[in-house]
Design an enzyme around this catalytic site. Structure first.
Site, PDB file in Angstrom:
ATOM      1  N   TYR A 145      34.060  39.330  41.709  1.00 55.37           N
ATOM      2  CA  TYR A 145      34.975  38.377  42.351  1.00 55.37           C
ATOM      3  C   TYR A 145      36.179  38.113  41.446  1.00 55.37           C
ATOM      4  O   TYR A 145      37.326  38.092  41.896  1.00 55.37           O
ATOM      5  CB  TYR A 145      34.215  37.082  42.652  1.00 55.37           C
ATOM      6  N   LYS A 183      40.037  38.890  42.394  1.00 53.38           N
ATOM      7  CA  LYS A 183      41.046  37.827  42.505  1.00 53.38           C
ATOM      8  C   LYS A 183      42.165  37.998  41.469  1.00 53.38           C
ATOM      9  O   LYS A 183      43.272  37.516  41.669  1.00 53.38           O
ATOM     10  CB  LYS A 183      40.375  36.449  42.410  1.00 53.38           C
ATOM     11  N   VAL A 219      36.454  24.232  47.190  1.00 51.60           N
ATOM     12  CA  VAL A 219      36.802  23.766  48.540  1.00 51.60           C
ATOM     13  C   VAL A 219      35.529  23.745  49.386  1.00 51.60           C
ATOM     14  O   VAL A 219      34.687  24.647  49.273  1.00 51.60           O
ATOM     15  CB  VAL A 219      37.822  24.720  49.211  1.00 51.60           C
TER      16      VAL A 219
HETATM   17  N1  LIG Z   1      35.778  27.756  49.069  1.00 58.57           N
HETATM   18  C1  LIG Z   1      36.191  27.818  47.830  1.00 58.57           C
HETATM   19  O1  LIG Z   1      35.771  27.024  46.969  1.00 58.57           O
HETATM   20  C2  LIG Z   1      37.241  28.840  47.427  1.00 58.57           C
HETATM   21  C3  LIG Z   1      37.806  28.745  46.151  1.00 58.57           C
HETATM   22  C4  LIG Z   1      38.747  29.684  45.754  1.00 58.57           C
HETATM   23  C5  LIG Z   1      39.123  30.678  46.629  1.00 58.57           C
HETATM   24  N2  LIG Z   1      38.558  30.762  47.852  1.00 58.57           N
HETATM   25  C6  LIG Z   1      39.000  31.863  48.726  1.00 58.57           C
HETATM   26  O2  LIG Z   1      39.413  31.317  49.966  1.00 58.57           O
HETATM   27  C7  LIG Z   1      39.284  32.310  50.969  1.00 58.57           C
HETATM   28  C8  LIG Z   1      38.614  31.716  52.194  1.00 58.57           C
HETATM   29  O3  LIG Z   1      37.306  31.365  51.868  1.00 58.57           O
HETATM   30  P1  LIG Z   1      36.556  30.091  52.477  1.00 58.57           P
HETATM   31  O4  LIG Z   1      36.118  29.290  51.313  1.00 58.57           O
HETATM   32  O5  LIG Z   1      37.354  29.471  53.529  1.00 58.57           O
HETATM   33  O6  LIG Z   1      35.258  30.836  53.021  1.00 58.57           O
HETATM   34  P2  LIG Z   1      34.545  30.863  54.439  1.00 58.57           P
HETATM   35  O7  LIG Z   1      33.340  31.711  54.222  1.00 58.57           O
HETATM   36  O8  LIG Z   1      34.379  29.506  54.986  1.00 58.57           O
HETATM   37  O9  LIG Z   1      35.589  31.660  55.333  1.00 58.57           O
HETATM   38  C9  LIG Z   1      35.856  33.027  55.110  1.00 58.57           C
HETATM   39  C10 LIG Z   1      36.032  33.693  56.464  1.00 58.57           C
HETATM   40  O10 LIG Z   1      36.365  35.074  56.198  1.00 58.57           O
HETATM   41  C11 LIG Z   1      35.684  35.858  57.143  1.00 58.57           C
HETATM   42  N3  LIG Z   1      35.485  37.207  56.664  1.00 58.57           N
HETATM   43  C12 LIG Z   1      34.702  37.606  55.619  1.00 58.57           C
HETATM   44  N4  LIG Z   1      34.722  38.941  55.527  1.00 58.57           N
HETATM   45  C13 LIG Z   1      35.533  39.384  56.512  1.00 58.57           C
HETATM   46  C14 LIG Z   1      35.933  40.669  56.921  1.00 58.57           C
HETATM   47  N5  LIG Z   1      35.481  41.768  56.313  1.00 58.57           N
HETATM   48  N6  LIG Z   1      36.773  40.776  57.977  1.00 58.57           N
HETATM   49  C15 LIG Z   1      37.213  39.674  58.636  1.00 58.57           C
HETATM   50  N7  LIG Z   1      36.848  38.425  58.288  1.00 58.57           N
HETATM   51  C16 LIG Z   1      36.018  38.293  57.235  1.00 58.57           C
HETATM   52  C17 LIG Z   1      34.340  35.148  57.332  1.00 58.57           C
HETATM   53  O11 LIG Z   1      33.707  35.545  58.547  1.00 58.57           O
HETATM   54  C18 LIG Z   1      34.755  33.690  57.310  1.00 58.57           C
HETATM   55  O12 LIG Z   1      35.006  33.208  58.602  1.00 58.57           O
HETATM   56  C19 LIG Z   1      38.544  33.478  50.321  1.00 58.57           C
HETATM   57  O13 LIG Z   1      39.460  34.484  49.979  1.00 58.57           O
HETATM   58  C20 LIG Z   1      37.935  32.875  49.080  1.00 58.57           C
HETATM   59  O14 LIG Z   1      37.745  33.816  48.061  1.00 58.57           O
HETATM   60  C21 LIG Z   1      37.631  29.865  48.281  1.00 58.57           C
END
Ligand SMILES: NC(=O)c1ccc[n+]([C@@H]2O[C@H](COP(=O)([O-])OP(=O)(O)OC[C@H]3O[C@@H](n4cnc5c(N)ncnc54)[C@H](O)[C@@H]3O)[C@@H](O)[C@H]2O)c1
Length: 337
Positions: free
Chosen positions: A242, A246, A275
């Site tokens: 990861y 990133k 988040v």
């Molecule tokens: N939640 C956190 O704490 C956090 C922190 C830093 C970064 N992020 C980043 O934020 C972004 C969103 O994550 P989130 O926390 O909202 O997660 P989440 O799991 O709630 O949402 C991610 C969405 O992406 C979709 N997805 C995954 N693989 C896919 C694919 N191959 N094709 C199409 N859709 C796909 C999933 O079905 C899901 O609906 C990600 O890139 C994650 O790395 C999240």
């Protein structure tokens, strides 16, 4: 002299846990629900600024929407008080604009979709999960959202996503879809995990951006926002795959931002801290839990996805017209720790 007191705001699903706890009416109701569910109230300390409703998603079914509604009714003499969405404000930065959002069915992608639509835009909402996309679509006015069930790792899906926009020019792209690696350390990372994480977090944004650049160059304008992470800036926020993915997305952001600046295309990244979303946050490795766990206990409180959506929307909008190639931490200050 008359004393001016602020009218008490009703307790709703959008009220923070902190405010539920400090309310004489809300505190005992919340405590009773948590006790019934066997949830230790002190374990919620990092999440106190989140809304009660956000727990429906992050508790993974432990607390349901019905239970949240029941609590709101109990706190308001039987009335289910609903707050304004709050995301709309008076801004309308996306009127007549079309933006592709991946990962739109959950968490940050869904909140970004809601925010853009609330500000008058049209979203091409992409995700793996058709059912959740349909729910999202049903909650918005016709014409404001086009859903595409697609896997961003599948090269075939790129054209399908672009075609879904129809005749309208595509003004923006938010590459939000992403997956984690269970915080696995390098020596416990299989080829399969490595490839999967790279495919979703790097290859997907690469291909979709590559498909849009010629269109944006043709019309001399566009904004792309990639979702990076705290793991883009440090080594102790996630596992190896990861963290590498990133860091890579930051490289993609900076290179493309430089290359296409003369075409009036801006490419930026948002780096969220913790988040409250559906993403898998558990440690799949004891090694990493011992090494990374202590740092994770010191980070800022968990944010609502709407807070990250606001940062993404800003970078997609003309409000950030002079900003290109940045990695914007949207993390409650984690990056200065
Ligand atoms: N939640 C956190 O704490 C956090 C922190 C830093 C970064 N992020 C980043 O934020 C972004 C969103 O994550 P989130 O926390 O909202 O997660 P989440 O799991 O709630 O949402 C991610 C969405 O992406 C979709 N997805 C995954 N693989 C896919 C694919 N191959 N094709 C199409 N859709 C796909 C999933 O079905 C899901 O609906 C990600 O890139 C994650 O790395 C999240």
């Amino acid at each position: 002299m008359m004393e001016l007191t602020e009218a008490a705001r009703p307790l709703t699903g959008r009220t923070s846990l902190e405010d539920w706890q400090s309310s004489p009416v809300g505190a005992p109701l919340l405590s009773a629900l948590l006790a019934r569910k066997g949830i230790d109230e002190s374990s919620l300390a990092p999440a106190l600024r989140l809304s009660l409703a956000s727990f429906v998603e992050i508790s993974r079914g432990q607390i349901t929407q019905d239970e949240v509604d029941e609590l709101v009714r109990a706190a308001n003499d039987g009335e289910l008080v609903v707050d304004e969405d709050g995301a709309t404000g008076s801004a309308a930065r996306f009127v007549n604009k079309t933006v592709i959002v991946t990962g739109a069915a959950s968490g940050i992608g869904r909140a970004t979709t809601q925010r853009i639509i609330a500000e008058g835009g049209r979203v091409i909402a992409v995700d793996l999960f058709a059912e959740r996309l349909s729910e999202l679509s049903a909650a918005h006015p016709e014409g404001s959202i086009v859903t595409v069930r697609a896997d961003v790792t599948d090269p075939q899906s790129v054209q399908e996503i672009v075609t879904a926009a129809g005749e309208a020019p595509i003004d923006g792209l938010a590459n939000v879809a992403g997956i984690t690696d269970g915080h696995r350390p390098l020596h416990e990372t299989s080829d399969e995990i490595w490839q999967k994480v790279m495919a979703v977090n790097v290859d997907g944004p690469f291909r979709l951006t590559r498909a849009l650049i010629p269109l944006m160059r043709g019309r001399k304008g566009g904004a792309v926002v990639n979702v990076a992470s705290e793991a883009s800036m440090r080594g102790n926020a996630a596992g190896t795959a990861y963290t590498v993915s990133k860091h890579a997305i930051v490289g993609l952001t900076r290179s493309a931002a430089f290359l296409y600046a003369p075409d009036n295309i801006r490419i930026n990244a948002v780096a969220p801290g913790p988040v409250a979303t559906g993403i898998e946050g558990a440690f799949a490795s004891e090694f990493s839990e011992r090494r990374i766990g202590p740092f994770m206990r010191m980070i800022p409180p968990v944010a609502d996805p709407a807070a990250i959506a606001a940062s993404i929307a800003w970078l997609l909008s003309d409000d950030s017209s002079n900003v290109n190639g940045v990695v914007l931490p949207s993390d409650g200050g984690w990056s200065v720790q």
